[in-house]
Scaffold this motif. Structure first.
Motif, PDB file in Angstrom:
ATOM      1  N   ALA A  73     -61.043  87.041 -26.752  1.00  0.00           N
ATOM      2  CA  ALA A  73     -62.227  87.548 -27.458  1.00  0.00           C
ATOM      3  C   ALA A  73     -62.564  88.980 -27.030  1.00  0.00           C
ATOM      4  CB  ALA A  73     -63.418  86.621 -27.212  1.00  0.00           C
ATOM      5  N   GLU A  74     -62.460  89.232 -25.707  1.00  0.00           N
ATOM      6  CA  GLU A  74     -62.751  90.583 -25.198  1.00  0.00           C
ATOM      7  C   GLU A  74     -61.751  91.606 -25.744  1.00  0.00           C
ATOM      8  OE1 GLU A  74     -64.937  92.353 -22.536  1.00  0.00           O
ATOM      9  OE2 GLU A  74     -65.926  91.053 -24.004  1.00  0.00           O
ATOM     10  N   ILE A  76     -59.997  91.438 -28.483  1.00  0.00           N
ATOM     11  CA  ILE A  76     -60.230  91.664 -29.908  1.00  0.00           C
ATOM     12  C   ILE A  76     -61.459  92.553 -30.123  1.00  0.00           C
ATOM     13  CG2 ILE A  76     -60.950  90.491 -32.046  1.00  0.00           C
ATOM     14  CD1 ILE A  76     -59.003  88.231 -31.288  1.00  0.00           C
ATOM     15  N   ARG A  77     -62.499  92.293 -29.358  1.00  0.00           N
ATOM     16  CA  ARG A  77     -63.720  93.097 -29.512  1.00  0.00           C
ATOM     17  C   ARG A  77     -63.448  94.571 -29.157  1.00  0.00           C
ATOM     18  NH1 ARG A  77     -68.059  94.712 -26.441  1.00  0.00           N
ATOM     19  NH2 ARG A  77     -67.381  93.644 -24.553  1.00  0.00           N
ATOM     20  N   HIS A  78     -62.784  94.782 -28.029  1.00  0.00           N
ATOM     21  CA  HIS A  78     -62.504  96.165 -27.610  1.00  0.00           C
ATOM     22  C   HIS A  78     -61.594  96.882 -28.601  1.00  0.00           C
ATOM     23  CE1 HIS A  78     -64.248  96.834 -23.517  1.00  0.00           C
ATOM     24  NE2 HIS A  78     -64.498  95.552 -23.699  1.00  0.00           N
ATOM     25  N   ASN A  80     -61.206  96.313 -31.801  1.00  0.00           N
ATOM     26  CA  ASN A  80     -61.927  96.650 -33.032  1.00  0.00           C
ATOM     27  C   ASN A  80     -62.851  97.845 -32.827  1.00  0.00           C
ATOM     28  OD1 ASN A  80     -61.114  94.967 -35.293  1.00  0.00           O
ATOM     29  ND2 ASN A  80     -61.804  93.233 -34.045  1.00  0.00           N
ATOM     30  N   GLU A  81     -63.464  97.919 -31.636  1.00  0.00           N
ATOM     31  CA  GLU A  81     -64.326  99.071 -31.347  1.00  0.00           C
ATOM     32  C   GLU A  81     -63.508 100.364 -31.275  1.00  0.00           C
ATOM     33  OE1 GLU A  81     -67.742  96.592 -28.871  1.00  0.00           O
ATOM     34  OE2 GLU A  81     -66.510  98.084 -27.812  1.00  0.00           O
TER      35      GLU A  81
END
Lengths: 185, 182
Positions: A73-74, A76-78, A80-81
């Motif tokens: 999850a981390e 993917i979040r990073h 995308n940012e």
């Protein structure tokens, strides 16, 4: 720049009608100055690791997370940012441009300084001009011509010569070498 | 100059391969299961999409599946198009070696147009400072020193012919992406 791989393509969502040369036209004379991004340790690790390639599997980001002692999850979040802030200009398969059809060449003009703005407008007015850079040399304007058919390249060159009154230096690639570019952060 | 043009053979792709390219050329979605997303759109199994991906990689249609950073955002603010006049006989061998340097992003053999343009090898370098790209140019020069061509000055021309040069960019005049047409 003059790459005929797609490494410089900026990501766009699906375009209705994809053509070889329509995306993200930059404004004339955009000066080269950009804000350098501030990056977390995970961001840096991701950028360093993912430039080399990602595994082909159902959950590639889980595998990457395991390698970096993070979570899927981390990661993917990073990522995308990083993509939203355009630190990453692209994520995905890099195709050999040969397979995308079309023809390319790198060409140049030696433009007198006093005519530079006018010639820039004239050259950029051709939709087949994909990239165009001002460079420090007697040949001071370097551009990529991208067309759907090979014989269209010659026609564009002739048209540019007629429009500008200048002789085009045409340097199509004869051989491309595999590159190992790596930009560590 | 048309005699220098090389017409590249157009490799044929299957309809499925073309569909795959159209769906992924703008990038893969950054989600848990990106290939499921492709599989849904292609109405294929995930296993078949992964197999297709591996096949395209093996054949060089896909060079790699990777993230491409924006040079400038990472602080690589300087680029130089280094150009070299090297012995044609040795050009492929040395071009290959230059391409493998980590700071080179593109490396090509291109035709000379004497006397205006005597360079046949192009290598783009990227660095964080002007000193860095000057250093990289020096490293390439070191690698190529034995195959650099020295030409006599052509007195009919008002410019000097050198064995190498570095053209830095001072402005982006236009920038678009390249895409597969349908």
């Amino acid at each position: 720049m003059d790459n005929t791989t797609l490494s410089s393509s900026t990501a766009n969502k699906t375009a209705d009608k994809t053509t070889t040369n329509v995306m993200n036209t930059a404004t004339n004379n955009e000066k080269i100055c950009h804000e350098v991004a501030e990056l977390s340790a995970l961001d840096k690790s991701l950028i360093n690791l993912l430039q080399h390639g990602v595994p082909v599997c159902e959950r590639p980001f889980e595998q990457i997370a395991n390698e970096l002692n993070s979570t899927e999850a981390e990661v993917i979040r990073h990522l995308n940012e990083l993509k939203e802030s355009r630190v990453l200009s692209r994520f995905g398969p890099m195709f050999d441009a040969v397979y995308l059809g079309g023809a390319f060449t790198l060409a140049a003009l030696a433009v007198p300084d006093e005519d530079f703005d006018q010639v820039t407008e004239q050259v950029n007015s051709f939709e087949q001009i994909a990239h165009n850079y001002r460079r420090t040399h007697r040949f001071n304007m370097w551009f990529v011509i991208a067309t759907e058919e090979a014989d269209e390249i010659e026609r564009v060159i002739t048209a540019i010569e007629e429009k500008t009154g200048l002789s085009v230096l045409n340097t199509p690639k004869l051989k491309e070498f595999y590159v190992g570019l790596y930009l560590p952060v | 100059m048309s005699d220098n043009n090389i017409i590249q053979e157009k490799p044929t792709l299957t309809a499925i391969e073309r569909q795959y390219i159209l769906l992924t050329q703008n990038g893969l979605p950054i989600i848990e299961k990106p290939y499921h997303h492709i599989a849904d759109q292609m109405e294929m199994s995930v296993a078949a999409v992964l197999a297709l991906t591996n096949d395209l990689l093996d054949r060089g249609v896909i060079r790699r599946i990777a993230a491409v950073p924006n040079h400038y955002k990472l602080g690589y603010l300087y680029n130089g198009m280094t150009v070299w006049d090297i012995d044609d006989e040795q050009a492929e061998k040395f071009g290959d070696a230059v391409g493998r340097l980590p700071f080179v992003s593109h490396c090509y053999l291109r035709p000379r147009h004497l006397p205006q343009w005597n360079y046949n090898l192009f290598a783009m370098v990227h660095g964080k400072t002007p000193e860095a790209i000057a250093k990289y140019r020096g490293q390439i020069k070191e690698l190529l020193k034995e195959v650099l061509v020295t030409r006599n000055h052509d007195l009919s021309q008002d410019f000097m012919t050198k064995s190498n040069d570095m053209l830095t960019s001072t402005a982006i005049l236009k920038k678009t992406g390249l895409r597969l047409k349908r």
